[in-house]
Design a protein around this motif. Structure first.
Motif, PDB file in Angstrom:
ATOM      1  N   ILE A  20      33.973  29.339  40.071  1.00 21.74           N
ATOM      2  CA  ILE A  20      32.618  29.818  39.771  1.00 21.74           C
ATOM      3  C   ILE A  20      32.648  31.296  39.401  1.00 21.74           C
ATOM      4  N   MET A  21      33.447  32.074  40.127  1.00 23.11           N
ATOM      5  CA  MET A  21      33.510  33.518  39.830  1.00 23.11           C
ATOM      6  C   MET A  21      33.990  33.771  38.408  1.00 23.11           C
ATOM      7  N   VAL A  22      35.019  33.062  37.983  1.00 23.24           N
ATOM      8  CA  VAL A  22      35.543  33.303  36.637  1.00 23.24           C
ATOM      9  C   VAL A  22      34.570  32.791  35.576  1.00 23.24           C
ATOM     10  N   LEU A  23      33.840  31.733  35.866  1.00 18.97           N
ATOM     11  CA  LEU A  23      32.867  31.219  34.901  1.00 18.97           C
ATOM     12  C   LEU A  23      31.664  32.140  34.741  1.00 18.97           C
ATOM     13  N   GLU A  24      31.438  33.005  35.726  1.00 17.15           N
ATOM     14  CA  GLU A  24      30.335  33.964  35.640  1.00 17.15           C
ATOM     15  C   GLU A  24      30.616  35.073  34.626  1.00 17.15           C
ATOM     16  N   MET A  25      31.875  35.248  34.252  1.00 19.07           N
ATOM     17  CA  MET A  25      32.204  36.270  33.254  1.00 19.07           C
ATOM     18  C   MET A  25      31.919  35.693  31.868  1.00 19.07           C
ATOM     19  N   PRO A  38      31.459  46.729  27.854  1.00 19.76           N
ATOM     20  CA  PRO A  38      30.407  46.456  28.831  1.00 19.76           C
ATOM     21  C   PRO A  38      30.845  45.480  29.943  1.00 19.76           C
ATOM     22  N   LEU A  39      31.941  44.747  29.708  1.00 16.44           N
ATOM     23  CA  LEU A  39      32.415  43.784  30.698  1.00 16.44           C
ATOM     24  C   LEU A  39      33.343  44.390  31.745  1.00 16.44           C
ATOM     25  N   ILE A  40      33.695  45.653  31.601  1.00 19.55           N
ATOM     26  CA  ILE A  40      34.635  46.266  32.544  1.00 19.55           C
ATOM     27  C   ILE A  40      34.124  46.206  33.987  1.00 19.55           C
ATOM     28  N   PRO A  41      32.873  46.566  34.267  1.00 25.82           N
ATOM     29  CA  PRO A  41      32.407  46.461  35.658  1.00 25.82           C
ATOM     30  C   PRO A  41      32.423  45.015  36.176  1.00 25.82           C
ATOM     31  N   VAL A  42      32.091  44.077  35.325  1.00 23.46           N
ATOM     32  CA  VAL A  42      32.106  42.666  35.711  1.00 23.46           C
ATOM     33  C   VAL A  42      33.539  42.235  36.027  1.00 23.46           C
ATOM     34  N   PHE A  43      34.472  42.641  35.188  1.00 29.26           N
ATOM     35  CA  PHE A  43      35.873  42.288  35.393  1.00 29.26           C
ATOM     36  C   PHE A  43      36.428  42.929  36.664  1.00 29.26           C
ATOM     37  N   LEU A  44      36.114  44.205  36.892  1.00 28.08           N
ATOM     38  CA  LEU A  44      36.595  44.877  38.099  1.00 28.08           C
ATOM     39  C   LEU A  44      36.023  44.233  39.361  1.00 28.08           C
ATOM     40  N   SER A  45      34.766  43.838  39.314  1.00 24.95           N
ATOM     41  CA  SER A  45      34.156  43.130  40.440  1.00 24.95           C
ATOM     42  C   SER A  45      34.859  41.809  40.688  1.00 24.95           C
ATOM     43  N   TYR A  46      35.166  41.110  39.603  1.00 29.68           N
ATOM     44  CA  TYR A  46      35.876  39.832  39.710  1.00 29.68           C
ATOM     45  C   TYR A  46      37.259  40.024  40.336  1.00 29.68           C
ATOM     46  N   VAL A  47      37.991  41.031  39.884  1.00 28.65           N
ATOM     47  CA  VAL A  47      39.334  41.279  40.415  1.00 28.65           C
ATOM     48  C   VAL A  47      39.261  41.550  41.918  1.00 28.65           C
ATOM     49  N   LEU A  48      38.333  42.407  42.330  1.00 28.77           N
ATOM     50  CA  LEU A  48      38.191  42.722  43.750  1.00 28.77           C
ATOM     51  C   LEU A  48      37.861  41.471  44.558  1.00 28.77           C
ATOM     52  N   SER A  49      36.928  40.681  44.072  1.00 28.59           N
ATOM     53  CA  SER A  49      36.546  39.461  44.798  1.00 28.59           C
ATOM     54  C   SER A  49      37.662  38.427  44.786  1.00 28.59           C
ATOM     55  N   PHE A  50      38.382  38.327  43.689  1.00 24.39           N
ATOM     56  CA  PHE A  50      39.509  37.402  43.621  1.00 24.39           C
ATOM     57  C   PHE A  50      40.549  37.775  44.679  1.00 24.39           C
ATOM     58  N   VAL A  51      40.823  39.059  44.810  1.00 22.86           N
ATOM     59  CA  VAL A  51      41.770  39.520  45.831  1.00 22.86           C
ATOM     60  C   VAL A  51      41.252  39.174  47.226  1.00 22.86           C
ATOM     61  N   TYR A  52      39.968  39.415  47.471  1.00 20.60           N
ATOM     62  CA  TYR A  52      39.392  39.085  48.781  1.00 20.60           C
ATOM     63  C   TYR A  52      39.488  37.588  49.077  1.00 20.60           C
ATOM     64  N   GLU A  97      27.305  43.040  37.064  1.00 19.09           N
ATOM     65  CA  GLU A  97      26.292  43.112  35.995  1.00 19.09           C
ATOM     66  C   GLU A  97      25.446  44.375  36.091  1.00 19.09           C
ATOM     67  N   ASN A  98      25.313  44.917  37.277  1.00 21.84           N
ATOM     68  CA  ASN A  98      24.485  46.110  37.480  1.00 21.84           C
ATOM     69  C   ASN A  98      25.322  47.369  37.682  1.00 21.84           C
ATOM     70  N   HIS A  99      26.581  47.311  37.254  1.00 18.46           N
ATOM     71  CA  HIS A  99      27.467  48.472  37.219  1.00 18.46           C
ATOM     72  C   HIS A  99      27.548  49.200  38.565  1.00 18.46           C
ATOM     73  N   PHE A 100      27.718  48.423  39.636  1.00 20.96           N
ATOM     74  CA  PHE A 100      27.945  48.944  40.984  1.00 20.96           C
ATOM     75  C   PHE A 100      26.788  49.786  41.507  1.00 20.96           C
ATOM     76  N   SER A 101      25.571  49.455  41.088  1.00 21.63           N
ATOM     77  CA  SER A 101      24.414  50.205  41.580  1.00 21.63           C
ATOM     78  C   SER A 101      24.215  49.937  43.083  1.00 21.63           C
ATOM     79  N   PRO A 102      23.434  50.795  43.764  1.00 23.79           N
ATOM     80  CA  PRO A 102      23.378  50.749  45.224  1.00 23.79           C
ATOM     81  C   PRO A 102      22.998  49.410  45.858  1.00 23.79           C
ATOM     82  N   MET A 103      21.909  48.811  45.455  1.00 24.74           N
ATOM     83  CA  MET A 103      21.476  47.585  46.134  1.00 24.74           C
ATOM     84  C   MET A 103      22.467  46.427  45.950  1.00 24.74           C
TER      85      MET A 103
END
Length: 194
Positions: A20-25, A38-52, A97-103
């Motif tokens: 599901i995580m990879v399909l969200e990209m 524009p996909l860099i933040p999405v990809f970095l989030s995916y990498v971090l979550s994939f590692v977790y 998708e929200n570029h690591f914004s606070p919420m």
């Protein structure tokens, strides 16, 4: 009750979470390298979550390897962990998708925190199930990483509203802390077999 079905079910759920995580990209509309930016933040989030998710899968596997049987309470504790892990795709996608914004970053941290608590609950339930001298209890010991991680998550959640990038650094730090292979269970099992 044997542990084979629990392991197989958990492996299946974790595989679905990663899928599901990879399909969200989403594939960008455009053929230039700039369309990927524009996909860099999405990809970095995916990498971090994939590692977790990989860390949880690896540790879950080792933890179940150290026990002999499971009970109804273990099944429920495992479902509790899988529930929080199943929220990784949503939290990952929202944060990226929200570029690591606070919420979104705070919600991501809350999901990480709850998954850590659920893992600890599963671990304690397995230890209680195994009786007086369980292999898992001996292997876990004082579990300093398991105690430190939730504290770092809380600091990260709070910090994201003041120093936006700090939460990401702390999330990566915890992942790196757990990425170093934890051989405690393997060592205890090897000594038990000899």
């Amino acid at each position: 009750m044997g542990k084979g079905h629990l392991e197989a079910f958990s492996d299946g759920v974790i595989a679905i979470i990663i899928t599901i995580m990879v399909l969200e990209m989403k594939v960008p509309h455009g053929e230039s390298v700039e369309s990927l930016l524009p996909l860099i933040p999405v990809f970095l989030s995916y990498v971090l979550s994939f590692v977790y998710v990989g860390i949880y899968w690896n540790n879950h596997h080792h933890m179940l390897h150290a026990c002999t049987r499971v009970s109804g309470s273990v099944l429920w504790a495992n479902i509790h962990l899988l529930f929080w892990l199943s929220l990784f795709p949503f939290a990952t996608g929202w944060m990226g998708e929200n570029h690591f914004s606070p919420m979104p970053s705070a919600l991501y941290g809350a999901v990480l925190l709850m998954a850590a608590i659920a893992y600890c609950m599963l671990q304690q339930t397995l230890i209680a199930r195994e009786g007086q001298a369980p292999v898992l209890k001996t292997a876990v010991g004082n579990d300093w990483k398991g105690k430190l991680s939730p504290l770092i998550y809380v600091v990260a959640i709070v910090s994201t509203f003041w120093v936006q990038w700090m939460a990401q650094v702390l999330y990566v730090m915890v992942a790196l802390l757990w990425l170093v292979p934890d051989r405690r269970i393997e060592h205890v099992l090897q000594h038990k077999e000899t």
